[in-house]
Scaffold this motif. Sequence first.
Motif, PDB file in Angstrom:
ATOM      1  N   SER A   2       0.809  -1.218   0.000  1.00 22.33           N
ATOM      2  CA  SER A   2       0.000   0.000   0.000  1.00 22.33           C
ATOM      3  C   SER A   2       0.843   1.268   0.000  1.00 22.33           C
ATOM      4  O   SER A   2       0.395   2.313  -0.430  1.00 22.33           O
ATOM      5  N   HIS A   3       2.085   1.188   0.477  1.00 22.70           N
ATOM      6  CA  HIS A   3       2.890   2.411   0.541  1.00 22.70           C
ATOM      7  C   HIS A   3       3.413   2.860  -0.825  1.00 22.70           C
ATOM      8  O   HIS A   3       3.940   3.957  -0.945  1.00 22.70           O
ATOM      9  N   LEU A   4       3.228   2.049  -1.851  1.00 28.46           N
ATOM     10  CA  LEU A   4       3.687   2.444  -3.183  1.00 28.46           C
ATOM     11  C   LEU A   4       2.970   3.692  -3.694  1.00 28.46           C
ATOM     12  O   LEU A   4       3.547   4.472  -4.446  1.00 28.46           O
ATOM     13  N   LYS A   5       1.723   3.893  -3.258  1.00 30.91           N
ATOM     14  CA  LYS A   5       1.004   5.101  -3.679  1.00 30.91           C
ATOM     15  C   LYS A   5       1.633   6.352  -3.079  1.00 30.91           C
ATOM     16  O   LYS A   5       1.372   7.461  -3.523  1.00 30.91           O
ATOM     17  N   TYR A   6       2.476   6.167  -2.085  1.00 32.32           N
ATOM     18  CA  TYR A   6       3.165   7.296  -1.439  1.00 32.32           C
ATOM     19  C   TYR A   6       4.610   7.431  -1.904  1.00 32.32           C
ATOM     20  O   TYR A   6       5.382   8.172  -1.315  1.00 32.32           O
ATOM     21  N   GLN A   7       4.984   6.710  -2.958  1.00 31.99           N
ATOM     22  CA  GLN A   7       6.382   6.663  -3.384  1.00 31.99           C
ATOM     23  C   GLN A   7       6.977   8.054  -3.622  1.00 31.99           C
ATOM     24  O   GLN A   7       8.080   8.338  -3.190  1.00 31.99           O
ATOM     25  N   SER A   8       6.240   8.920  -4.297  1.00 32.04           N
ATOM     26  CA  SER A   8       6.735  10.266  -4.583  1.00 32.04           C
ATOM     27  C   SER A   8       6.979  11.038  -3.282  1.00 32.04           C
ATOM     28  O   SER A   8       8.017  11.694  -3.124  1.00 32.04           O
ATOM     29  N   ALA A   9       6.037  10.952  -2.359  1.00 30.62           N
ATOM     30  CA  ALA A   9       6.177  11.627  -1.062  1.00 30.62           C
ATOM     31  C   ALA A   9       7.363  11.054  -0.291  1.00 30.62           C
ATOM     32  O   ALA A   9       8.156  11.808   0.286  1.00 30.62           O
ATOM     33  N   LEU A  57       4.681   6.308   6.612  1.00 26.58           N
ATOM     34  CA  LEU A  57       4.034   5.989   5.332  1.00 26.58           C
ATOM     35  C   LEU A  57       4.363   4.570   4.893  1.00 26.58           C
ATOM     36  O   LEU A  57       3.503   3.863   4.366  1.00 26.58           O
ATOM     37  N   THR A  58       5.594   4.135   5.118  1.00 30.77           N
ATOM     38  CA  THR A  58       5.967   2.782   4.691  1.00 30.77           C
ATOM     39  C   THR A  58       5.309   1.711   5.551  1.00 30.77           C
ATOM     40  O   THR A  58       5.176   0.576   5.118  1.00 30.77           O
ATOM     41  N   ARG A  59       4.886   2.084   6.750  1.00 29.03           N
ATOM     42  CA  ARG A  59       4.218   1.077   7.586  1.00 29.03           C
ATOM     43  C   ARG A  59       2.707   1.248   7.611  1.00 29.03           C
ATOM     44  O   ARG A  59       2.012   0.602   8.390  1.00 29.03           O
TER      45      ARG A  59
END
Length: 109
Positions: A2-9, A57-59
């Motif tokens: 799920s954290h892939l959607k936050y990759q840019s951040a 975000l990664t967790r």
Amino acid sequence: MSHLKYQSAIEKLHECMEACNHCYDACLQEDDVKMMAECIRTDRECADICSFLEQALTRGTPFVSELAEACAKICESCGNECKKHDHDHCQQCAEACYACAEECKKLVA
């Protein structure tokens, strides 16, 4: 993941944390360290919140919006402080802080 959607951040947070740590260290080497005190303090604060939010975000934290809002505010504050100083490390740090703040604002619900 799920954290892939936050990759840019996550990338902007990491870049900002690194820029703040570099600026922090470089400020300590400046001749007039007292004059750099506020810059050093905000660098530390900013690096810590960026590192924390990156990990959160990664967790898969449920507090994305709240943490991102605080992070954006701290990044802007650090950027504003760094921008006052002519040193390259301060100017580069300010750029990273502003970029990170913009990315964080996208995460605020």
